[in-house]
Design a protein around this motif. Sequence first.
Motif, PDB file in Angstrom:
ATOM      1  N   HIS A 108       0.851  -1.189   0.000  1.00 31.90           N
ATOM      2  CA  HIS A 108       0.000   0.000   0.000  1.00 31.90           C
ATOM      3  C   HIS A 108       0.886   1.238   0.000  1.00 31.90           C
ATOM      4  O   HIS A 108       2.099   1.157   0.150  1.00 31.90           O
ATOM      5  CB  HIS A 108      -0.907   0.014   1.235  1.00 31.90           C
ATOM      6  CG  HIS A 108      -0.166   0.350   2.494  1.00 31.90           C
ATOM      7  ND1 HIS A 108      -0.060   1.647   2.961  1.00 31.90           N
ATOM      8  CD2 HIS A 108       0.567  -0.410   3.350  1.00 31.90           C
ATOM      9  CE1 HIS A 108       0.680   1.652   4.058  1.00 31.90           C
ATOM     10  NE2 HIS A 108       1.078   0.420   4.309  1.00 31.90           N
ATOM     11  N   ARG A 109       0.255   2.416  -0.130  1.00 36.37           N
ATOM     12  CA  ARG A 109       0.972   3.684  -0.050  1.00 36.37           C
ATOM     13  C   ARG A 109       0.166   4.733   0.716  1.00 36.37           C
ATOM     14  O   ARG A 109       0.281   5.923   0.448  1.00 36.37           O
ATOM     15  CB  ARG A 109       1.278   4.203  -1.461  1.00 36.37           C
ATOM     16  CG  ARG A 109       2.368   3.430  -2.187  1.00 36.37           C
ATOM     17  CD  ARG A 109       3.726   3.564  -1.528  1.00 36.37           C
ATOM     18  NE  ARG A 109       4.275   4.890  -1.645  1.00 36.37           N
ATOM     19  CZ  ARG A 109       5.129   5.273  -2.597  1.00 36.37           C
ATOM     20  NH1 ARG A 109       5.506   4.413  -3.526  1.00 36.37           N
ATOM     21  NH2 ARG A 109       5.609   6.491  -2.624  1.00 36.37           N
ATOM     22  N   GLU A 110      -0.677   4.326   1.656  1.00 30.20           N
ATOM     23  CA  GLU A 110      -1.548   5.276   2.332  1.00 30.20           C
ATOM     24  C   GLU A 110      -1.163   5.415   3.802  1.00 30.20           C
ATOM     25  O   GLU A 110      -0.995   4.420   4.508  1.00 30.20           O
ATOM     26  CB  GLU A 110      -3.020   4.836   2.262  1.00 30.20           C
ATOM     27  CG  GLU A 110      -3.503   4.445   0.891  1.00 30.20           C
ATOM     28  CD  GLU A 110      -3.366   2.950   0.635  1.00 30.20           C
ATOM     29  OE1 GLU A 110      -3.123   2.577  -0.537  1.00 30.20           O
ATOM     30  OE2 GLU A 110      -3.481   2.172   1.599  1.00 30.20           O
ATOM     31  N   SER A 187       5.879  -4.696  -4.795  1.00 30.45           N
ATOM     32  CA  SER A 187       5.487  -3.705  -3.794  1.00 30.45           C
ATOM     33  C   SER A 187       5.404  -2.308  -4.396  1.00 30.45           C
ATOM     34  O   SER A 187       6.338  -1.840  -5.047  1.00 30.45           O
ATOM     35  CB  SER A 187       6.487  -3.694  -2.638  1.00 30.45           C
ATOM     36  OG  SER A 187       6.192  -2.638  -1.738  1.00 30.45           O
ATOM     37  N   GLN A 189       5.794   0.194  -2.756  1.00 30.53           N
ATOM     38  CA  GLN A 189       6.706   0.987  -1.929  1.00 30.53           C
ATOM     39  C   GLN A 189       8.146   0.938  -2.436  1.00 30.53           C
ATOM     40  O   GLN A 189       9.048   1.473  -1.783  1.00 30.53           O
ATOM     41  CB  GLN A 189       6.658   0.488  -0.478  1.00 30.53           C
ATOM     42  CG  GLN A 189       5.287   0.576   0.157  1.00 30.53           C
ATOM     43  CD  GLN A 189       5.212  -0.159   1.481  1.00 30.53           C
ATOM     44  OE1 GLN A 189       6.217  -0.588   2.032  1.00 30.53           O
ATOM     45  NE2 GLN A 189       4.004  -0.316   1.995  1.00 30.53           N
ATOM     46  N   GLN A 192      10.124   4.004  -2.393  1.00 26.24           N
ATOM     47  CA  GLN A 192      10.389   4.565  -1.068  1.00 26.24           C
ATOM     48  C   GLN A 192      11.752   4.116  -0.545  1.00 26.24           C
ATOM     49  O   GLN A 192      12.317   4.763   0.344  1.00 26.24           O
ATOM     50  CB  GLN A 192       9.281   4.163  -0.085  1.00 26.24           C
ATOM     51  CG  GLN A 192       7.958   4.832  -0.378  1.00 26.24           C
ATOM     52  CD  GLN A 192       6.886   4.459   0.619  1.00 26.24           C
ATOM     53  OE1 GLN A 192       6.826   3.330   1.111  1.00 26.24           O
ATOM     54  NE2 GLN A 192       6.020   5.409   0.923  1.00 26.24           N
ATOM     55  N   TYR A 226      10.505   3.900   6.249  1.00 25.50           N
ATOM     56  CA  TYR A 226       9.721   2.909   5.529  1.00 25.50           C
ATOM     57  C   TYR A 226      10.217   1.491   5.839  1.00 25.50           C
ATOM     58  O   TYR A 226      11.220   1.302   6.503  1.00 25.50           O
ATOM     59  CB  TYR A 226       9.815   3.157   4.015  1.00 25.50           C
ATOM     60  CG  TYR A 226       9.523   4.578   3.603  1.00 25.50           C
ATOM     61  CD1 TYR A 226       8.269   5.142   3.841  1.00 25.50           C
ATOM     62  CD2 TYR A 226      10.498   5.367   3.006  1.00 25.50           C
ATOM     63  CE1 TYR A 226       7.993   6.451   3.476  1.00 25.50           C
ATOM     64  CE2 TYR A 226      10.225   6.686   2.630  1.00 25.50           C
ATOM     65  CZ  TYR A 226       8.974   7.219   2.879  1.00 25.50           C
ATOM     66  OH  TYR A 226       8.710   8.507   2.517  1.00 25.50           O
ATOM     67  N   LEU A 459      -1.263   4.000  -8.579  1.00 22.41           N
ATOM     68  CA  LEU A 459      -0.140   3.186  -8.134  1.00 22.41           C
ATOM     69  C   LEU A 459       0.082   1.936  -8.965  1.00 22.41           C
ATOM     70  O   LEU A 459       0.936   1.115  -8.618  1.00 22.41           O
ATOM     71  CB  LEU A 459      -0.335   2.782  -6.666  1.00 22.41           C
ATOM     72  CG  LEU A 459      -0.368   3.934  -5.656  1.00 22.41           C
ATOM     73  CD1 LEU A 459      -0.710   3.413  -4.269  1.00 22.41           C
ATOM     74  CD2 LEU A 459       0.954   4.668  -5.641  1.00 22.41           C
ATOM     75  N   TRP A 474       0.676  14.146  -0.482  1.00 19.05           N
ATOM     76  CA  TRP A 474       1.884  13.336  -0.386  1.00 19.05           C
ATOM     77  C   TRP A 474       2.663  13.729   0.862  1.00 19.05           C
ATOM     78  O   TRP A 474       3.060  14.877   1.020  1.00 19.05           O
ATOM     79  CB  TRP A 474       2.749  13.528  -1.623  1.00 19.05           C
ATOM     80  CG  TRP A 474       3.929  12.618  -1.712  1.00 19.05           C
ATOM     81  CD1 TRP A 474       5.234  12.937  -1.468  1.00 19.05           C
ATOM     82  CD2 TRP A 474       3.918  11.233  -2.066  1.00 19.05           C
ATOM     83  NE1 TRP A 474       6.038  11.835  -1.657  1.00 19.05           N
ATOM     84  CE2 TRP A 474       5.253  10.773  -2.031  1.00 19.05           C
ATOM     85  CE3 TRP A 474       2.905  10.340  -2.411  1.00 19.05           C
ATOM     86  CZ2 TRP A 474       5.589   9.450  -2.325  1.00 19.05           C
ATOM     87  CZ3 TRP A 474       3.250   9.028  -2.701  1.00 19.05           C
ATOM     88  CH2 TRP A 474       4.575   8.597  -2.665  1.00 19.05           C
TER      89      TRP A 474
END
Length: 571
Positions: A108-110, A187, A189, A192, A226, A459, A474
């Motif tokens: 996820h990215r939230e 992923s 992420q 990140q 992260y 995403l 963001w």
Amino acid sequence: MAEDSDNLNRRGFLQYAGATGAAVTSFALAGCSGGDEDDLEDGEDGEDGEDGGDTTDGEDGSDGSDGSDGSDGSDGEDGDDGEDGSDEPFEITMTQRQDPTTLDPHDHRETTTDNVILHAYEGILWRGPDGGIIESLATEWEQLAPDRHKFTIREGVEFHDGTELTPSDCAFSVRRVVDPDVGDLESPQRDQLAGIVDAEVVEDENAIIVHSDGTNPLVFQEIASYCSVVSEEWINNNANEDIATDINGTGPYQLSEYTEGESTLFERFDNYWGELPDATQVEIIAAGEDSTRVGQLESGETDIVSAVPPADAGRIEGSDDLYVADEGSTRILFLPMRYDVEPFSSVEFRQAMNYAIDLDQIINEILSGFGQPTAQPTLPSFFGHNPDLDPYPYDPEQAEQLVENSGHAGAEIEIEYPAGRYLLNDEIVQAAAGFIDELDNVSCEAVSRDFGTLAGELLDGDITTQPPFYNIGWGNTTFDASQTMLPWLTEGTSQTHYVSDEMEQLMSDQASEADADTREQLLQDANQLAHEDAVWVFLNQEFLVYGINERIDWEPRPDEFFLAQGMERSE
């Protein structure tokens, strides 16, 4: 706003909110003459940005030696709770804007999803409330070479299923994010941990080495912000759909019950390696509408709510058993425009969209002054911020001329926005659409979207599924400019919407530059390019405003993490 407005005096906040709150609703509606009111719903940085703490931490990779102050608990708080009154139950209910989209920490990215799962999952490193790097599952960290970074892993840590944490779990967790062939997951992420390519266990030591692709000045910052640590055995023994609905972490809370789309219930993990938090049980629920969250707080249905509208803050503070806490965040709100589709393929048209919007009026009348206008992707407290850039001024005549120059006069456009995702973002976007619609040669309306659906489109790595013009926020907890520009403004990342050879070169050069001054200049140049190319309509820094029951003592964090392990029972 005063220049220290990210650390607002609560009484000053309430006075201001009380004086201006009445204007919010009328302005939000009046500024949307081009929109369809059937689409209206109730409803992520800025010039001062001082909440980020020291922006120079770790540029040479040598920071972190002071991280021993985090040994009292991975949440970065003082951790002295859990001793007094631990025999008496202390149950907390928390309400945020959105439910988690998954319980898989790498899929996820939230931030709203992190706010749930970070009760149970922990990172190799963590950040304290001021943004500084502190200990978590690693107790020591050092740079062995420009591309090799060593982390000594804490001993005696248990996962919630009773198995022991090993360095292999930590290395696997890094690899699961950066390598699509590991753990049956691609992923979102991955960027990140930009520049990190692998991790390995150090034989005969309780440690791992993280490898980067050449010089990487950001490894410690990225690892501190992260990459939650998972059990390698547990991940490999469970299907992705089961990982998405269950949790096996090392954190201070273990999952008790999860009802997708309704609530997540945690119980305190008594075998936790660190100091036990005060709260013995934590329930997390969500309500997208501001009025619903505030109503839950006032009725006693919940104990703490996020994203309190400034107009409601005075009433909350006036209650005998409630109070308001606020903090400037690391999040910016903006309106990306896809460079590959008309009319947004034109730099002149994108610039026109910035000139068309009276951002100062939006901040003053919708946000009651609690926001700062932005001119670039990077906040002033971040490494790489360009101090020479000013926000686009409100100039509708210039906007109309640029539209004519672009060849797209008469364009009909929409701004798609995630309903209720950020503080008053519905009203902000509706007002922005209204300003654009007031131009003689462009029509515009705002269209609400479900956040989870919109996030999925952004995403998936396919630019063609993104809306041409949309609203998003963001947050960047590394306090480094690259971690906002890399994922949005370079080719090949999951949410790319703009590509240019000049930006690609600047971001490639900064990623391998060991000299901090040279790297800073490269990032400042990238911010200037982003401003001149108008890659976004630049909006505002989000301020964090919470309503809290007096039985809880808590100070908000600028990174938006909304975690019960930082909350204490009031005296």
